[in-house]
Design an enzyme around this catalytic site. Sequence first.
Site, mmCIF file in Angstrom:
data_model
loop_
_atom_site.group_PDB
_atom_site.id
_atom_site.type_symbol
_atom_site.label_atom_id
_atom_site.label_comp_id
_atom_site.label_asym_id
_atom_site.label_seq_id
_atom_site.Cartn_x
_atom_site.Cartn_y
_atom_site.Cartn_z
ATOM 1 N N LYS A 36 -10.067 -8.225 -2.364
ATOM 2 C CA LYS A 36 -10.603 -9.395 -1.660
ATOM 3 C C LYS A 36 -11.964 -9.157 -0.999
ATOM 4 C CE LYS A 36 -7.920 -8.377 2.477
ATOM 5 N NZ LYS A 36 -6.607 -8.483 3.075
ATOM 6 N N ARG A 129 2.132 -11.397 11.991
ATOM 7 C CA ARG A 129 1.383 -12.152 10.990
ATOM 8 C C ARG A 129 2.440 -12.736 10.070
ATOM 9 N NH1 ARG A 129 -3.773 -10.174 7.386
ATOM 10 N NH2 ARG A 129 -2.186 -10.205 5.764
HETATM 11 C C1 LIG Z 1 -6.146 -7.255 3.080
HETATM 12 C C2 LIG Z 1 -4.751 -6.917 2.835
HETATM 13 C C3 LIG Z 1 -4.388 -5.629 2.413
HETATM 14 C C4 LIG Z 1 -5.398 -4.505 2.240
HETATM 15 O O1 LIG Z 1 -5.861 -4.052 3.480
HETATM 16 P P1 LIG Z 1 -6.814 -2.770 3.610
HETATM 17 O O2 LIG Z 1 -6.834 -2.487 5.051
HETATM 18 O O3 LIG Z 1 -8.128 -3.163 3.054
HETATM 19 O O4 LIG Z 1 -6.170 -1.673 2.821
HETATM 20 C C5 LIG Z 1 -3.054 -5.392 2.135
HETATM 21 N N1 LIG Z 1 -2.122 -6.346 2.292
HETATM 22 C C6 LIG Z 1 -2.426 -7.592 2.696
HETATM 23 C C7 LIG Z 1 -1.322 -8.597 2.844
HETATM 24 C C8 LIG Z 1 -3.742 -7.913 3.001
HETATM 25 O O5 LIG Z 1 -4.036 -9.157 3.426
#
Ligand SMILES: *Cc1c(COP(=O)(O)O)cnc(C)c1O
Length: 350
Positions: A36, A129
């Site tokens: 993302k 969350r």
């Molecule tokens: C963004 C996200 C991740 C990845 O997070 P990082 O800190 O970049 O490894 C994993 N799981 C979910 C649900 C996310 O929104």
Amino acid sequence: MNYPRLDIKLDTIKNNVFEVNKLCNNHGIKVTGITKVFCATPEIVQAYIDGGLDRVGDARIENLKKISKFKLEKWLIRVPSLSQIKDVVSYCDVSLNSEVDTIIAINKEAIIQNKIHKVILMVDLGDLREGFINIEDLLETKSKITKLSNVKLYGIGTNLSCFSFIMPSREKMDNLKKIASQLNQENIIISGGNSSSINLMLDGGIPQSINNLRLGESLLFGKERCTYTYLKNTKSNAFILNAEIVEIKDKPSIPWGTVGVDSYGKKPKKPVNQGIIKRCILAIGKLDCDIETMHPIDKGIKILGASSDYLIVQILYNKEYKVGDIIQFELGYFSLMRAMNSDYVIKNYI
Ligand SMILES: *Cc1c(COP(=O)(O)O)cnc(C)c1O
């Protein structure tokens, strides 16, 4: 050359992915590479593949759409919107879920498209969350899923250190494992979180049955996220932002006149008086980067602040800069997110 320009070192990313993936594999964990922050641009997704990944995830269905030609298992890692169910079924194989109504809607659409969609149920372990808090509720959803023809339960997962910045712990992982066993299903994915779980993994705090992590930041920057330590054999300089100097002048270090409020309605902090300093304005702004997560490669440069379209730096000791010169910054997570999302920043894959 045009500026601002983001240099993206694909070999560095590939190497980071290879190293972090190896590290996780050694702990019995398979990695889902999160895309993302770089909007799933195909060039970087290819570096993920070259680094050894066959599973990716993104929060935006629009991003997964862009990489539909890649033969990868694609996860939607944001709980799906009811308004996007058609694309969810079309463009991804797996989604993270916490609402039974959404899963029922996915099943309906999957029947229409003649597909099987895999669901990972999210558990909220304290970060407040997404995810189930009530385990009865989770188990009930599981039994409802069992009755649906085109949705399959793929596993459970949790997300930590994201909203309330609650850190992963041995206790929380044991809890997740226990909840997984209550599902009474063999071979399920147990996804223990994001980059913030790596530290716990390295300390031996992730029990064996946790078999997946969803990683973005650690793959791209070679850092775990809890204490921001660098991982072995990785590099954090895969993303370099180049910005052009449009003004360079000796000016006072403190402004003059009556101070009003900033764009957030707050009174700005008064800068320290250093007398006359060399101030330099760059043609890049908050629209394209985030000054708190970037730093100049030249140690003789200090960031003073930014507005939407200008970044202002102080030249501390290198006197050689002139209008038209380029200043380089190493980017961190949020800066990268802005730069990748800014149409004004040229992406240069090297
Ligand atoms: C963004 C996200 C991740 C990845 O997070 P990082 O800190 O970049 O490894 C994993 N799981 C979910 C649900 C996310 O929104």
